[in-house]
Design a protein around this motif. Structure first.
Motif, mmCIF file in Angstrom:
data_model
loop_
_atom_site.group_PDB
_atom_site.id
_atom_site.type_symbol
_atom_site.label_atom_id
_atom_site.label_comp_id
_atom_site.label_asym_id
_atom_site.label_seq_id
_atom_site.Cartn_x
_atom_site.Cartn_y
_atom_site.Cartn_z
ATOM 1 N N ILE A 244 58.795 37.613 20.368
ATOM 2 C CA ILE A 244 59.390 38.441 21.421
ATOM 3 C C ILE A 244 59.878 39.769 20.854
ATOM 4 O O ILE A 244 59.617 40.842 21.423
ATOM 5 C CB ILE A 244 60.551 37.688 22.105
ATOM 6 N N VAL A 245 60.576 39.710 19.710
ATOM 7 C CA VAL A 245 61.096 40.930 19.087
ATOM 8 C C VAL A 245 59.961 41.884 18.734
ATOM 9 O O VAL A 245 60.051 43.105 18.961
ATOM 10 C CB VAL A 245 61.938 40.585 17.839
ATOM 11 N N ASP A 246 58.858 41.356 18.192
ATOM 12 C CA ASP A 246 57.723 42.205 17.800
ATOM 13 C C ASP A 246 57.132 42.939 19.005
ATOM 14 O O ASP A 246 56.754 44.115 18.894
ATOM 15 C CB ASP A 246 56.643 41.363 17.116
ATOM 16 N N ILE A 247 57.045 42.250 20.129
ATOM 17 C CA ILE A 247 56.532 42.898 21.347
ATOM 18 C C ILE A 247 57.470 44.019 21.778
ATOM 19 O O ILE A 247 57.027 45.120 22.151
ATOM 20 C CB ILE A 247 56.352 41.871 22.480
ATOM 21 N N LYS A 248 58.757 43.779 21.697
ATOM 22 C CA LYS A 248 59.729 44.798 22.105
ATOM 23 C C LYS A 248 59.662 46.022 21.184
ATOM 24 O O LYS A 248 59.748 47.163 21.651
ATOM 25 C CB LYS A 248 61.135 44.201 22.109
ATOM 26 N N ILE A 249 59.508 45.757 19.882
ATOM 27 C CA ILE A 249 59.390 46.870 18.930
ATOM 28 C C ILE A 249 58.120 47.672 19.222
ATOM 29 O O ILE A 249 58.133 48.917 19.229
ATOM 30 C CB ILE A 249 59.385 46.334 17.484
ATOM 31 N N GLN A 250 57.017 46.973 19.481
ATOM 32 C CA GLN A 250 55.754 47.643 19.802
ATOM 33 C C GLN A 250 55.888 48.472 21.084
ATOM 34 O O GLN A 250 55.401 49.608 21.151
ATOM 35 C CB GLN A 250 54.640 46.612 19.972
ATOM 36 N N ASN A 251 56.553 47.903 22.088
ATOM 37 C CA ASN A 251 56.738 48.637 23.345
ATOM 38 C C ASN A 251 57.480 49.951 23.124
ATOM 39 O O ASN A 251 57.116 50.991 23.685
ATOM 40 C CB ASN A 251 57.510 47.777 24.349
ATOM 41 N N ARG A 252 58.499 49.917 22.286
ATOM 42 C CA ARG A 252 59.292 51.124 22.066
ATOM 43 C C ARG A 252 58.566 52.116 21.169
ATOM 44 O O ARG A 252 58.642 53.334 21.377
ATOM 45 C CB ARG A 252 60.650 50.732 21.477
ATOM 46 N N ARG A 253 57.835 51.587 20.203
ATOM 47 C CA ARG A 253 57.114 52.471 19.278
ATOM 48 C C ARG A 253 55.951 53.168 19.969
ATOM 49 O O ARG A 253 55.690 54.347 19.746
ATOM 50 C CB ARG A 253 56.619 51.659 18.084
ATOM 51 N N LEU B 156 54.238 46.099 27.538
ATOM 52 C CA LEU B 156 53.765 44.724 27.412
ATOM 53 C C LEU B 156 54.875 43.765 27.823
ATOM 54 O O LEU B 156 56.038 43.951 27.473
ATOM 55 C CB LEU B 156 53.353 44.436 25.961
ATOM 56 N N GLU B 157 54.510 42.719 28.554
ATOM 57 C CA GLU B 157 55.483 41.749 29.043
ATOM 58 C C GLU B 157 55.961 40.849 27.901
ATOM 59 O O GLU B 157 55.159 40.378 27.096
ATOM 60 C CB GLU B 157 54.817 40.893 30.124
ATOM 61 N N THR B 158 57.261 40.620 27.835
ATOM 62 C CA THR B 158 57.802 39.699 26.828
ATOM 63 C C THR B 158 57.921 38.301 27.427
ATOM 64 O O THR B 158 58.376 38.143 28.559
ATOM 65 C CB THR B 158 59.176 40.163 26.336
ATOM 66 N N PRO B 159 57.535 37.270 26.669
ATOM 67 C CA PRO B 159 57.672 35.897 27.154
ATOM 68 C C PRO B 159 59.105 35.388 26.966
ATOM 69 O O PRO B 159 59.912 35.978 26.236
ATOM 70 C CB PRO B 159 56.699 35.119 26.269
ATOM 71 N N ASN B 160 59.415 34.301 27.644
ATOM 72 C CA ASN B 160 60.671 33.577 27.466
ATOM 73 C C ASN B 160 60.339 32.106 27.216
ATOM 74 O O ASN B 160 59.376 31.582 27.791
ATOM 75 C CB ASN B 160 61.541 33.668 28.723
ATOM 76 N N TYR B 161 61.150 31.452 26.397
ATOM 77 C CA TYR B 161 60.902 30.049 26.070
ATOM 78 C C TYR B 161 62.192 29.239 26.220
ATOM 79 O O TYR B 161 63.302 29.771 26.116
ATOM 80 C CB TYR B 161 60.405 29.907 24.626
ATOM 81 N N PHE B 162 62.008 27.945 26.445
ATOM 82 C CA PHE B 162 63.138 27.015 26.469
ATOM 83 C C PHE B 162 62.647 25.717 25.836
ATOM 84 O O PHE B 162 61.670 25.126 26.296
ATOM 85 C CB PHE B 162 63.602 26.760 27.909
ATOM 86 N N LEU B 163 63.322 25.294 24.767
ATOM 87 C CA LEU B 163 62.948 24.075 24.058
ATOM 88 C C LEU B 163 64.008 23.001 24.275
ATOM 89 O O LEU B 163 65.207 23.252 24.070
ATOM 90 C CB LEU B 163 62.832 24.340 22.550
ATOM 91 N N PHE B 164 63.582 21.829 24.726
ATOM 92 C CA PHE B 164 64.430 20.643 24.682
ATOM 93 C C PHE B 164 64.068 19.872 23.423
ATOM 94 O O PHE B 164 62.886 19.758 23.071
ATOM 95 C CB PHE B 164 64.174 19.727 25.884
ATOM 96 N N VAL B 165 65.075 19.308 22.760
ATOM 97 C CA VAL B 165 64.794 18.544 21.540
ATOM 98 C C VAL B 165 65.923 17.557 21.285
ATOM 99 O O VAL B 165 67.062 17.745 21.750
ATOM 100 C CB VAL B 165 64.611 19.502 20.331
ATOM 101 N N GLU B 166 65.589 16.500 20.575
ATOM 102 C CA GLU B 166 66.579 15.555 20.058
ATOM 103 C C GLU B 166 66.371 15.516 18.552
ATOM 104 O O GLU B 166 65.261 15.233 18.086
ATOM 105 C CB GLU B 166 66.358 14.175 20.668
#
Length: 235
Positions: free
Chosen positions: A29-38, A43-53
């Motif tokens: 996500i950070v790399d996409i944001k840096i590329q967008n600004r540079r 480009l659309e940034t994704p979002n994620y959600f992880l469930f884990v035990e």
């Protein structure tokens, strides 16, 4: 603004492997944001959600005090537990079987740019989830997380939270005690707060076992509502 969140349930997964996955998604996500600004692109940034035990593990936040872990290396091994010093906020906490851990890895610029609001909404997701079980959970002033009976001698914490955010991208998250063995908390000063108890959903309801999948479904529902988001399940 992309408000779709890719949801993946990792089931039981070792802490280090999960942390590596978080870092990978965070960096994507950070790399996409840096590329967008540079490149002045959109480009659309994704979002994620992880469930884990996680298997038994203690984690210490970047500002935490190592003395809040009451076990030495040999004792950790005897308990079958690992220890990690990590890059989230907060002090020490425990993760283990019977605990629902959620790691939202979001570009907050897709939602709102306010870390305080983000933490309060995470707490609200858990408060509303517990309300579905007839329980009145609440916040404790100055102490991130979700509690019962705040301000009384019976105050006890059911959900710990600790996050990292950089360039408005989040990682780490919350740990909700559902069916977890509370004896593992005896070996730490949870979140560095002395004299405060911890509890589980199972104990609060006075039952043998709580359906963790049902709890996850409630968390998903309230997260979507509060963040005005849509989950996309990744199997």
């Amino acid at each position: 603004m992309n408000k779709t969140i890719i949801l993946e349930d990792l089931h039981q997964k070792a802490y280090q492997a999960t942390w590596d996955l978080q870092e990978e998604l965070f960096q994507e996500i950070v790399d996409i944001k840096i590329q967008n600004r540079r490149e002045n692109s959109i480009l659309e940034t994704p979002n994620y959600f992880l469930f884990v035990e996680h298997p038994h593990v203690y984690t210490l936040g970047k500002s935490g005090d190592f003395s809040n872990l009451l076990l030495n290396e040999k004792q950790l091994t005897e308990k079958g537990a690992e220890f990690f010093k990590i890059n989230r906020g907060g002090d020490i906490t425990y993760h283990g079987p019977g605990q629902i851990v959620g790691y939202p890895i979001l570009d907050l610029e897709n939602f709102f740019t306010d870390i305080h609001k983000y933490l309060r909404l995470l707490e609200e997701v858990i408060i509303l989830t517990l309300a579905d079980y007839g329980l009145k959970a609440e916040r404790s002033p100055g102490e991130t997380g979700v509690w019962f009976d705040v301000g009384t001698p019976f105050a006890r914490k059911i959900c710990a939270m600790g996050v990292k955010a950089s360039r408005w991208v989040t990682m780490h998250g919350f740990a909700l005690n559902v069916n977890v063995d509370l004896s593992y908390f005896d070996y730490i000063i949870p979140c560095g707060i002395k004299g405060k108890a911890v509890t589980t959903l199972r104990n609060e309801l006075g039952v043998q076992h709580v359906d963790e999948n049902e709890v996850k479904e409630k968390i998903q529902f309230y997260f979507e509502q509060l963040f005005e988001a849509t989950f996309k399940i990744q199997s």
